[in-house]
Motif scaffolding. Structure first.
Motif, mmCIF file in Angstrom:
data_model
loop_
_atom_site.group_PDB
_atom_site.id
_atom_site.type_symbol
_atom_site.label_atom_id
_atom_site.label_comp_id
_atom_site.label_asym_id
_atom_site.label_seq_id
_atom_site.Cartn_x
_atom_site.Cartn_y
_atom_site.Cartn_z
ATOM 1 N N SER A 172 -6.284 0.592 -8.415
ATOM 2 C CA SER A 172 -5.860 1.979 -8.219
ATOM 3 C C SER A 172 -5.226 2.539 -9.486
ATOM 4 O O SER A 172 -5.431 3.710 -9.835
ATOM 5 N N HIS A 212 1.059 3.896 -3.057
ATOM 6 C CA HIS A 212 0.679 5.290 -2.809
ATOM 7 C C HIS A 212 1.747 6.248 -3.329
ATOM 8 O O HIS A 212 1.429 7.275 -3.946
ATOM 9 N N LYS A 269 -7.646 3.341 -1.569
ATOM 10 C CA LYS A 269 -6.395 3.007 -0.888
ATOM 11 C C LYS A 269 -6.659 2.143 0.349
ATOM 12 O O LYS A 269 -5.952 1.167 0.606
ATOM 13 N N TYR A 303 -10.182 8.179 -4.045
ATOM 14 C CA TYR A 303 -8.816 7.635 -4.050
ATOM 15 C C TYR A 303 -8.451 7.065 -2.680
ATOM 16 O O TYR A 303 -7.919 5.952 -2.583
ATOM 17 N N THR A 356 0.830 -1.207 0.000
ATOM 18 C CA THR A 356 0.000 0.000 0.000
ATOM 19 C C THR A 356 0.860 1.250 0.000
ATOM 20 O O THR A 356 0.570 2.224 -0.710
#
Length: 372
Positions: A341, A277, A328, A324, A273
């Motif tokens: 994503s 990101h 996430k 978003y 993650t």
């Protein structure tokens, strides 16, 4: 090559970008740094260390606010063009939306590269420096407060005695007296103690000693003999061992996040993650900028319509960013959905460019009809 109009549009955007970056980062930086003012005063931190800590904090803030700054800068730029009638001039000389977007897109690309530099390498470096500086400052403070061969009264409940101390922050033959949550007497003795970083806190690590919890001043409630022990000096920490301090996930650069050693030290969901990101976040600025351009250049130009367009930009951007972060969070729980994503970002990017391309085709058809 950039024409005169392209350079003009680019210069106006860059101007508003840096103005808003300075204002927003300055406000957020000030709110962050205020927390350290009392810490700096009480702990007698040098001015140089305080300034260094302030600069490192600013690095982390900039990468976070860049997408927002891009959005605001685009709104300011296009509003300025509308107010000065320059948008009408651009249209009258035959500039299409894509031609107006071109200098913006070039600026977005440079900003994205800069943001990648921050997120991939500079921010992790800043995080490590901040942690090291905090540890050093805490160590320095404890060393300066505690005197050798003396019972040092830290507060109403705590007293610390050390036989020897050195400049590196190592205490020899330490005895700590304190009260726990139940008001029992707690006495900890150790051959050696040193401040360390553990789970984002600065705590005291003790080696080779024992802990006694005494009830009613004479009955031993608990007795622990340890080789290694962690305490935050409040003795509310029930950890029985001192672990090797590990870096926070934010202290790893992008290459480290792809290494097997990093995956072993953290939950795999957290690592994936985090790196996902960092790869995607800079592109949010590009898309937010395109959202603003697409909406603000659409329809008729008038004062009432301009207010509605600005509101539409704010609402659309807010929905996009919220979605978003929801995505996430979903990916963190279900890591097999990580590709979603990327699909989300690519979809919006292609959709917005397509909308502006369609507008260009429509303008071309209108021009042909007028000529014929």
């Amino acid at each position: 090559m950039l024409g005169k109009i392209d350079r003009y549009i680019l210069s106006r955007f860059v101007k508003y970008f840096f103005i808003n970056l300075l204002i927003i980062s300055g406000i957020l930086w000030f709110t962050k740094i205020v927390k350290f003012l009392e810490f700096a005063t009480v702990k007698n931190i040098s001015f140089t260390d305080f300034i260094l800590l302030s600069i490192l904090i600013l690095c982390n803030l900039i990468s976070f606010i860049i997408p927002l700054v891009i959005l605001i800068a685009v709104i300011f730029t296009l509003y300025n063009f509308y107010h000065s009638k320059e948008l009408f001039i651009f249209k009258s000389v035959g500039l299409s939306r894509l031609q107006i977007i071109k200098p913006f897109a070039m600026a977005f690309a440079v900003i994205i590269l800069f943001n990648y530099l921050l997120l991939f390498y500079l921010n992790p470096l800043a995080e490590r420096k901040i942690t090291a500086l905090k540890t050093a400052l805490a160590n320095q403070f404890l060393i300066s407060v505690i005197e050798e061969e003396t019972f040092n009264h830290i507060d109403e409940k705590m007293t610390i005695f050390v036989d020897q101390k050195d400049s590196s922050g190592v205490f020899k033959n330490i005895i700590i007296y304190n009260k726990d949550q139940d008001n029992n007497d707690v006495i900890v003795k150790a051959k050696e103690a040193k401040l360390i970083k553990y789970k984002d806190k600065i705590i005291l690590g003790l080696n080779d000693g024992s802990r006694y919890i005494i009830k009613n001043h004479d009955i031993i409630k608990d007795h622990l003999i340890f080789q290694r022990y962690l305490t935050d000096l409040d003795f509310f920490n029930e950890e029985k061992e001192i672990f090797t301090p590990k870096k926070k996930i934010s202290e790893h650069d992008i290459l480290e996040l792809f290494k097997k050693e990093t995956l072993k030290n953290y939950k795999i969901n957290k690592v994936i993650t985090e790196r996902n990101h960092r790869i995607i976040w800079p592109w949010l600025g590009f898309i937010l900028g395109l959202i603003a351009i697409t909406i603000l250049l659409g329809g008729e130009y008038n004062r009432k319509g301009n207010v509605k367009k600005n509101l539409s930009v704010i609402i659309s951007s807010l929905i996009f960013v919220i979605c978003y972060f929801l995505l996430k969070n979903l990916i963190f729980q279900r890591i097999n959905l990580v590709f979603v994503s990327y699909v989300y970002i690519i979809f919006f990017l292609v959709f917005l460019l397509f909308c502006n391309y369609i507008n260009r085709v429509n303008q071309t058809n209108v021009a042909k009809n007028l000529i014929s």
